[in-house]
Write an enzyme that holds these catalytic residues in place. Structure first.
Site, mmCIF file in Angstrom:
data_model
loop_
_atom_site.group_PDB
_atom_site.id
_atom_site.type_symbol
_atom_site.label_atom_id
_atom_site.label_comp_id
_atom_site.label_asym_id
_atom_site.label_seq_id
_atom_site.Cartn_x
_atom_site.Cartn_y
_atom_site.Cartn_z
ATOM 1 N N ASP A 103 0.849 -1.191 0.000
ATOM 2 C CA ASP A 103 0.000 0.000 0.000
ATOM 3 C C ASP A 103 0.887 1.246 0.000
ATOM 4 O OD1 ASP A 103 -2.133 -1.717 0.248
ATOM 5 O OD2 ASP A 103 -2.183 -1.548 2.438
HETATM 6 N N1 URA Z 1 -0.989 -6.009 3.954
HETATM 7 C C1 URA Z 1 -1.552 -4.784 3.957
HETATM 8 O O1 URA Z 1 -2.609 -4.574 4.550
HETATM 9 N N2 URA Z 1 -0.922 -3.801 3.299
HETATM 10 C C2 URA Z 1 0.270 -3.971 2.658
HETATM 11 O O2 URA Z 1 0.812 -3.017 2.102
HETATM 12 C C3 URA Z 1 0.833 -5.253 2.673
HETATM 13 C C4 URA Z 1 0.184 -6.260 3.326
#
Ligand code: URA
Length: 236
Positions: A103
């Site tokens: 993310d």
């Molecule tokens: N899980 C998440 O919620 N976000 C990420 O960026 C990676 C794994």
């Protein structure tokens, strides 16, 4: 391999452009300017310079980036920077892609490659390459939450149970755990499913390859040994 073809394979542009670079005297091998686009080269371990910049021939590239906050894993980032902004055109021309996604607000280990097989090996849902995440949570982490994460939780619109291993409380609001799948927002959703909330998230390890002390925004080319470690599916 012909020099012009070698340059093209390394991301220096179309064949015509590579020919022009050579004819302009921009390309040196072993300190000697090579003006013949059809010069035959042994590519193994080949080092060369273009306009004085040093390069090593790589059949494929495998990159480990410590992704900073505020960078999206897409080429056309909408509200943030793109991780691809962190690389030069030579690498971008090779068509490097992210191996899975983080993310925009997640930091840590992101692999990129132009090797489709490597990408498949690490992202295929059945391959289950483990990934280690560290996070700060909004609420204090309870014993019950740790147990629930280990036992597994259901996630809306996903089939199966999502369980973490090596769930370790590092401090009252700090947790480390290993996950084995890679569904959208998995860690944040798992924490929400046990009644907590992720405040900040960091990926520390993929397979047996640890980010170690790479600074945020920095990246390295992986060695053969590091590539093999990243593919390791054993429990970590
Ligand atoms: N899980 C998440 O919620 N976000 C990420 O960026 C990676 C794994």
């Amino acid at each position: 391999m012909f020099l012009e073809k070698m340059l093209q394979s390394q991301g220096f542009g179309a064949r015509k452009h590579c020919q022009q670079l050579i004819k302009n005297g921009a390309v040196e091998i072993d300190g000697v300017v090579v003006l013949n686009p059809k010069e035959k080269l042994k590519i193994e371990g080949l080092e060369f310079q273009v306009y004085g910049e040093k390069y090593t021939y790589r059949e494929k590239v495998y990159i480990a980036l410590n992704k900073p906050k505020g960078y999206e894993c897409s080429h056309q980032a909408t509200h943030h920077f793109s991780v691809f902004d962190l690389f030069d055109d030579i690498l971008l021309n090779r068509g490097i892609q992210c191996v899975g996604r983080l993310d925009q607000d997640t930091t840590g280990l992101l692999l990129l490659t132009d090797d489709g097989q490597f990408l498949q090996a690490l992202t295929h849902p059945k391959k289950h390459v483990p990934k280690v995440y560290k996070m700060m949570t909004v609420d204090e982490i309870t014993d019950e939450q740790v147990q629930q994460l280990e036992a597994g939780v259901e996630l809306r619109n996903e089939t199966g149970i999502f369980a973490a291993t090596n769930v370790t409380r590092l401090s009252a609001n700090e947790l480390q755990m290993t996950v084995h799948q890679g569904v959208y927002h998995q860690v944040k959703r798992m924490l929400a499913a046990v009644g907590n909330k992720v405040e900040s998230l960091h990926r520390q390890q993929i397979g047996k390859f640890d980010l170690e002390n790479l600074a945020e925004g920095e990246w390295i080319f992986l060695t053969e040994e590091q590539i093999q470690r990243a593919k390791q599916r054993d429990e970590i």
